[in-house]
Every structure is written in C-alpha cells, then in structure tokens.
Design a protein around this motif. Sequence first.
Motif, short mmCIF file in Angstrom:
data_model
loop_
_atom_site.label_atom_id
_atom_site.label_comp_id
_atom_site.label_asym_id
_atom_site.label_seq_id
_atom_site.Cartn_x
_atom_site.Cartn_y
_atom_site.Cartn_z
N GLN A 326 0.86 -1.18 0.00
CA GLN A 326 0.00 0.00 0.00
C GLN A 326 0.90 1.23 0.00
O GLN A 326 1.75 1.38 0.88
CB GLN A 326 -0.89 -0.02 1.24
N LEU A 327 0.74 2.09 -1.01
CA LEU A 327 1.60 3.26 -1.17
C LEU A 327 0.89 4.53 -0.73
O LEU A 327 -0.34 4.61 -0.77
CB LEU A 327 2.02 3.40 -2.64
N THR A 332 -2.76 4.35 -7.76
CA THR A 332 -1.54 3.70 -8.23
C THR A 332 -1.55 3.44 -9.73
O THR A 332 -0.49 3.23 -10.32
CB THR A 332 -1.29 2.37 -7.48
N PHE A 335 0.11 6.57 -10.75
CA PHE A 335 1.52 6.54 -10.31
C PHE A 335 2.34 5.58 -11.18
O PHE A 335 3.46 5.90 -11.60
CB PHE A 335 1.60 6.13 -8.84
N ALA A 336 1.78 4.39 -11.46
CA ALA A 336 2.51 3.38 -12.24
C ALA A 336 2.78 3.87 -13.66
O ALA A 336 3.83 3.56 -14.24
CB ALA A 336 1.73 2.08 -12.27
N PRO A 354 -0.57 -2.04 -10.90
CA PRO A 354 -1.56 -1.43 -10.02
C PRO A 354 -2.53 -2.48 -9.50
O PRO A 354 -3.03 -3.31 -10.28
CB PRO A 354 -2.28 -0.42 -10.93
N ASN A 367 -4.89 2.32 -3.91
CA ASN A 367 -3.59 2.81 -3.40
C ASN A 367 -2.61 1.66 -3.20
O ASN A 367 -1.64 1.79 -2.45
CB ASN A 367 -3.78 3.59 -2.11
N GLN A 368 -2.85 0.53 -3.87
CA GLN A 368 -1.99 -0.64 -3.71
C GLN A 368 -1.34 -1.03 -5.04
O GLN A 368 -1.87 -0.74 -6.12
CB GLN A 368 -2.80 -1.84 -3.18
N VAL A 369 -0.20 -1.71 -4.95
CA VAL A 369 0.46 -2.29 -6.13
C VAL A 369 0.84 -3.73 -5.81
O VAL A 369 1.04 -4.09 -4.64
CB VAL A 369 1.73 -1.53 -6.55
#
Length: 396
Positions: A326-327, A332, A335-336, A354, A367-369
């Motif tokens: 979790q970022l 994400t 973000f990715a 993502p 919010n996880q990858v």
Amino acid sequence: MPSISKKGTAMPQSPIRKLVPFAEAAKKRGTKVYHLNIGQPDIKTPQVALDAVKNNTISTLAYARSEGSEVYRTKLANYYSKNNIHVSANNIIATTGGSEALLFTIGSITDPGDEIIIPEPFYANYNGFSTASGVKVVPVISSIEDNFSLPKIEDFEKLITEKTKAILICNPGNPTGYLYSEEEIEKLKQIVLKHDLFLIADEVYREFTYDGLEHNSIMSLNGLEKNAIIIDSVSKRYSMCGARIGCIVSKNDEFIQTAIKFAQARLSPPTYALIASEAALETPQSYFDDVIEEYEERRNTLISELEKIDGVKVANPKGAFYCVAQLPVEDTDDFAQWILESFHHNNETVMVAPASGFYSTKGEGKNQVRIAYVLNKSDLIRSVEIISVALKQYNS
C-alpha cells in the motif's frame, strides 16, 4: 458499422500488461526498466526439460491426445502422490496452460449468469475468464490489515445464492502471496459441502512456501471427492511460462468427462511443450530447494526495503513470489504510468502492477500495487530505492 459484442466490451484489460506501451517507450528513450510487474521468474528452466525438446527425434509433429498422453498423466499422478494428493491418470486433463484449465472448468460447471465467489484481491485474469464465460464474479474482500487471510465464513455465507456454483481460491495467492492454513482449507470444505458447491483451488505456486510452512491442498482432504477441482501449471514450478502446459485435477468423474469435451473441441495441447513438461517431472528436489531458498531471501530483502519507506504498508507473503504494498498515493494506476512516462532516477525506473486490477469491487485497491520479486536481490534493492525517490517526487 458492425458492433463489438457486449462481452468483448466488458473484457477487462490486464493490469499486468496494460502499461507495456509506456515501458517500451521508456526503453526507447534509453531508460532501464526494472520489471516488478509480471510473474516471469528469472530462474533457469530445468536442463532436462530443455534437452528433451532439443534431442527428440520426432519426424512428424502430430496432434497430442486431447487430455494429454496417459504416460504424462500417470507421471503427473506420481508427482501429486508425493504431495499427499492421491489421484490417477484418469483424474487429470492436460491443458494449454492453467488459463485454459480455468476456462474449461468454468465452462463445465457454470451457465451464463451463474456466480463464483472469489476472495479478493485475486489473479486479474479470473475476471477475464469469468467475463468470457458470461459468469459473475462475486468478491469477498480480504484485508491487508489481516495479511489477506481467509475472510470470515459468515462473509461467504451471506453471498451464496441459488446462482452460486463455486468458490475459487489461489493457494498460495496471486497477488498477495498468502498461504492458506489447514484450518482455513477445512472451513472452506465445510461451506462447500453445506451448500453443494465446487471448490476450485489454483495451486500453481504449490512449491513456493516459506518460513518452514507447508502447502495444504484441497485434494488432500477426505470428503471433497465430488467438490474439489485443482488448477495447475508447469509455468512457475519449472520456470516454464512459455511452455503453456497446465492441467485440471478432479476425482469428480462427471466433471472430468465434461471438461474432456472442451479439450476435444480445441483438439490438443502443444506436443513439444508436453515433451518438455513430461521431462521436467524428472527435476531433482535439489533444484526446488535452491529456488525456494533464493525466493525466501528475495522476499526478505524486498519486505525489509519497502518497510523503510515512510507511508508504505506491505503484507508479508508466505508463498508464491508476490506481495501487495500500500503506497502513500491516491491512485496507483496514475503513479505506475507516471513513473514510466515522466520519471527516471539515474536513467532507471520500475514497472509495477496497479492492484486495482486485482479487485472486482469498484474503488478497492486504488492505493496498492502488486510487486513480483522475480529479480535478483541487488536489483530488488535498487528498484525499491527508485520507488522511494519516485514517491517523494510524485507527492511533491
């Protein structure tokens, strides 16, 4: 203009592969990309499997038997017996990868509009296979706070309807790396027997367990002979993702005879790949001992490095070679893409998957990858360093 089908429109994109164009563009700009996005092991394929293809004397590359040769399936049954799974060749159908095994299984046990309950996050292609079959995925959410353990049985119970045909698990899990305990498998046994459902277990990561823990197969339990279906594959076990050989395993004769009809309709699995897969069964235990030791070290390295980053929460996987982190970002997916398209650190960047694509519940996992620790330890350390720098820049 001719129209595309509703089913085709509904087919989800792969969260693992959809960012490939951005990664390729980064490489063309001269940026090195560390691939944490896909479960493609860097471990060498067993030489015995490669040699079997290289040294064969086939003069006519003929069709294989639709369910795979009896010799191969008998050898597979022997492999399973060593893992406390006691089946015969007649309980096994060789398929073109675990993917086809899942498609044949869903096609054999469901009709359009039926439902399959799956703990999420789950392997993204379960969504695709279900959509292709006109089947509805009903998610039961597991939590990073609980390390993605089995949700409460009550959570399953309230989702079961007359349209529910099966519960599907991945053990050890993709994308979470969660390893189900014997107690959790027993709970699943009780619920599928109570409601007369199939229990499907994707066990392709069976060998990959850590911390001295053992894999608990649904097929090692008594009383599930009519309910249990295993999905399996050579892809991860022998680092043979390109072979595309998997299998279905079940003691339910009616189910197997139904799935064979699907196998016959696609004619046969690929002959050369079957040759390699049969030979791979001769791989010595020392190969797996070395591989598991390497992956356990990689897991420890990845987790310890990720935990150094402020705002990052990471589940500790006990199997497979993935973890969910979790970022401290809202999206994400964005973000990715950004880290590939607009960022580099000393001309290097990373590609992650993502996690929203591993959920079917809208808004979950944003919010996880998922990170696959299929790189060597120094590359993993460097990859996490890049992520740390990228997060500071992205959030500024």
